[in-house]
Scaffold this active site. Structure first.
Site, PDB file in Angstrom:
ATOM      1  N   SER A  50       0.843  -1.203   0.000  1.00  0.00           N
ATOM      2  CA  SER A  50       0.000   0.000   0.000  1.00  0.00           C
ATOM      3  C   SER A  50       0.873   1.246   0.000  1.00  0.00           C
ATOM      4  O   SER A  50       2.010   1.214   0.497  1.00  0.00           O
ATOM      5  CB  SER A  50      -0.876   0.023   1.261  1.00  0.00           C
TER       6      SER A  50
ATOM      7  N   TYR B 115      -1.190  -0.227  10.471  1.00  0.00           N
ATOM      8  CA  TYR B 115      -1.385  -0.773   9.117  1.00  0.00           C
ATOM      9  C   TYR B 115      -0.223  -0.352   8.216  1.00  0.00           C
ATOM     10  O   TYR B 115       0.348  -1.167   7.491  1.00  0.00           O
ATOM     11  CB  TYR B 115      -2.711  -0.236   8.565  1.00  0.00           C
TER      12      TYR B 115
HETATM   13  N1  NAP Z   1      -9.002  -0.555  -0.242  1.00  0.00           N
HETATM   14  C1  NAP Z   1      -7.960   0.255  -0.212  1.00  0.00           C
HETATM   15  O1  NAP Z   1      -8.080   1.485  -0.171  1.00  0.00           O
HETATM   16  C2  NAP Z   1      -6.568  -0.332  -0.257  1.00  0.00           C
HETATM   17  C3  NAP Z   1      -5.480   0.533  -0.450  1.00  0.00           C
HETATM   18  C4  NAP Z   1      -4.200   0.024  -0.490  1.00  0.00           C
HETATM   19  C5  NAP Z   1      -3.997  -1.330  -0.337  1.00  0.00           C
HETATM   20  N2  NAP Z   1      -5.052  -2.162  -0.142  1.00  0.00           N
HETATM   21  C6  NAP Z   1      -4.781  -3.579   0.052  1.00  0.00           C
HETATM   22  O2  NAP Z   1      -5.445  -4.309  -0.963  1.00  0.00           O
HETATM   23  C7  NAP Z   1      -5.680  -5.632  -0.494  1.00  0.00           C
HETATM   24  C8  NAP Z   1      -7.113  -6.024  -0.816  1.00  0.00           C
HETATM   25  O3  NAP Z   1      -8.004  -5.172  -0.101  1.00  0.00           O
HETATM   26  P1  NAP Z   1      -9.423  -4.739  -0.648  1.00  0.00           P
HETATM   27  O4  NAP Z   1      -9.414  -3.260  -0.801  1.00  0.00           O
HETATM   28  O5  NAP Z   1      -9.798  -5.580  -1.806  1.00  0.00           O
HETATM   29  O6  NAP Z   1     -10.341  -5.026   0.616  1.00  0.00           O
HETATM   30  P2  NAP Z   1     -11.389  -6.174   0.972  1.00  0.00           P
HETATM   31  O7  NAP Z   1     -12.371  -6.375  -0.123  1.00  0.00           O
HETATM   32  O8  NAP Z   1     -11.897  -5.825   2.327  1.00  0.00           O
HETATM   33  O9  NAP Z   1     -10.482  -7.484   1.059  1.00  0.00           O
HETATM   34  C9  NAP Z   1      -9.711  -7.843   2.140  1.00  0.00           C
HETATM   35  C10 NAP Z   1      -9.659  -9.357   2.117  1.00  0.00           C
HETATM   36  O10 NAP Z   1      -8.702  -9.839   3.055  1.00  0.00           O
HETATM   37  C11 NAP Z   1      -9.240 -11.030   3.596  1.00  0.00           C
HETATM   38  N3  NAP Z   1      -8.628 -11.361   4.871  1.00  0.00           N
HETATM   39  C12 NAP Z   1      -8.488 -10.567   5.963  1.00  0.00           C
HETATM   40  N4  NAP Z   1      -7.867 -11.225   6.937  1.00  0.00           N
HETATM   41  C13 NAP Z   1      -7.602 -12.474   6.457  1.00  0.00           C
HETATM   42  C14 NAP Z   1      -6.989 -13.614   6.992  1.00  0.00           C
HETATM   43  N5  NAP Z   1      -6.505 -13.638   8.245  1.00  0.00           N
HETATM   44  N6  NAP Z   1      -6.899 -14.723   6.224  1.00  0.00           N
HETATM   45  C15 NAP Z   1      -7.386 -14.732   4.983  1.00  0.00           C
HETATM   46  N7  NAP Z   1      -7.990 -13.678   4.397  1.00  0.00           N
HETATM   47  C16 NAP Z   1      -8.100 -12.561   5.149  1.00  0.00           C
HETATM   48  C17 NAP Z   1     -10.712 -10.742   3.738  1.00  0.00           C
HETATM   49  O11 NAP Z   1     -11.399 -11.962   3.847  1.00  0.00           O
HETATM   50  P3  NAP Z   1     -12.776 -12.110   4.643  1.00  0.00           P
HETATM   51  O12 NAP Z   1     -13.841 -11.877   3.618  1.00  0.00           O
HETATM   52  O13 NAP Z   1     -12.733 -13.507   5.152  1.00  0.00           O
HETATM   53  O14 NAP Z   1     -12.783 -11.088   5.747  1.00  0.00           O
HETATM   54  C18 NAP Z   1     -10.989 -10.001   2.442  1.00  0.00           C
HETATM   55  O15 NAP Z   1     -11.295 -10.898   1.406  1.00  0.00           O
HETATM   56  C19 NAP Z   1      -5.319  -5.630   0.995  1.00  0.00           C
HETATM   57  O16 NAP Z   1      -4.032  -6.170   1.172  1.00  0.00           O
HETATM   58  C20 NAP Z   1      -5.291  -4.160   1.338  1.00  0.00           C
HETATM   59  O17 NAP Z   1      -4.441  -3.883   2.447  1.00  0.00           O
HETATM   60  C21 NAP Z   1      -6.334  -1.698  -0.107  1.00  0.00           C
END
Ligand code: NAP
Length: 246
Positions: free
Chosen positions: A138, A151
């Site tokens: 990120s 984070y």
């Molecule tokens: N959204 C943003 O603004 C943003 C910005 C920069 C980076 N990111 C990164 O992008 C990636 C994807 O995020 P997203 O935005 O697509 O959010 P998201 O839809 O909330 O996805 C997060 C995922 O992580 C899974 N997860 C959390 N803890 C876990 C664990 N212990 N074991 C297995 N799975 C787990 C969740 O599964 P469950 O459904 O089981 O909870 C969910 O599917 C993440 O690494 C996040 O840090 C996001």
């Protein structure tokens, strides 16, 4: 056609990325915590053209489950050449400030679990002298800010780990790609006020991830404009930065 393992496959960004892979006829192995959700994503990916779709439930924080999962992914797909690690949680910064347990849990989810996975995957790909590893870090990892430094520091750990891993594996022909999204409109950011030019949809980030994998990129900011923004953020002197409300 690729044989791709996706950890955190139910994430909005990962699912949008998997849809692009599926439309190209790639084979996918989906790993996440929710069986029902994975099953419906898998069914959708098959309809979209994936050659094969396997899945299993795993909590990434269960480090003892990683090795067997990797074996099953290989067996189901008949090999493995690409890995995308996408799981993560946007930490409750205020909660972490008064809880060592919560802080360590967040560091495990957002960094240690991925480091454990990468250690095993790197060994396999290095031995084969082939493979592509992409990890979603990120922009938050570029500099610690008071509003989300637990984070952010987990993502900083990932970014530094990937940098070293990329150097190590380069001579073996293995690509290691650090993905740095900015604000993405996904369930992770559901509680944040949205809108404005800095916010991106998961589909836009997904297209950038697939492009980065296809050209074996090194570090990508998604969308691209986060590169100059973070360059400015990184160059602010600490004496000024410490007083900013970021
Ligand atoms: N959204 C943003 O603004 C943003 C910005 C920069 C980076 N990111 C990164 O992008 C990636 C994807 O995020 P997203 O935005 O697509 O959010 P998201 O839809 O909330 O996805 C997060 C995922 O992580 C899974 N997860 C959390 N803890 C876990 C664990 N212990 N074991 C297995 N799975 C787990 C969740 O599964 P469950 O459904 O089981 O909870 C969910 O599917 C993440 O690494 C996040 O840090 C996001």
């Amino acid at each position: 056609m690729r044989k791709i393992l996706i950890v955190g496959a139910s994430s909005a960004i990962a699912e949008a990325t998997a849809r692009i892979f599926a439309a190209r006829g790639d084979s996918l192995y989906l790993v996440g915590r929710k069986a029902d959700l994975l099953a419906s994503i898998a069914a959708d990916l098959k309809v979209r053209g994936a050659t094969a779709v396997g899945m299993e439930t795993m909590d990434a924080n269960d480090l003892t489950a990683h090795e067997a999962m990797l074996g099953r992914a290989e067996q189901t797909l008949g090999g493995l050449d690409t890995v995308l690690i996408a799981h993560g949680t946007l930490s409750d910064q205020k909660g972490c400030e008064s809880s060592v347990e919560l802080t360590l849990h967040e560091l495990t989810t957002n960094a240690i679990s991925t480091v454990a996975l990468l250690t095993r995957i790197a060994e396999i790909f290095e031995r084969r002298k082939a493979g592509t590893i992409a990890v979603i870090s990120s922009v938050a990892g570029d500099r610690g800010r008071q509003s989300n430094y637990v984070y952010g520091s987990a993502k900083a750990l990932l970014t530094a780990f990937l940098s070293g891993l990329r150097q190590r594996l380069w001579k073996s022909g293995v690509a290691v790609i650090t993905i740095k999204p900015g604000f993405v409109d996904s369930p992770m950011t559901a509680a944040m006020p949205k809108g404005g030019p800095l916010w991106a949809k998961p589909q836009r980030v997904a297209a950038g991830i697939v492009d980065a994998i296809d050209r074996s990129a090194t570090v990508v900011y998604l969308p691209w404009f986060w590169a100059p923004i973070m360059l400015i953020i990184r160059t602010i002197p600490e004496r000024i930065f410490r007083g900013l409300k970021l």
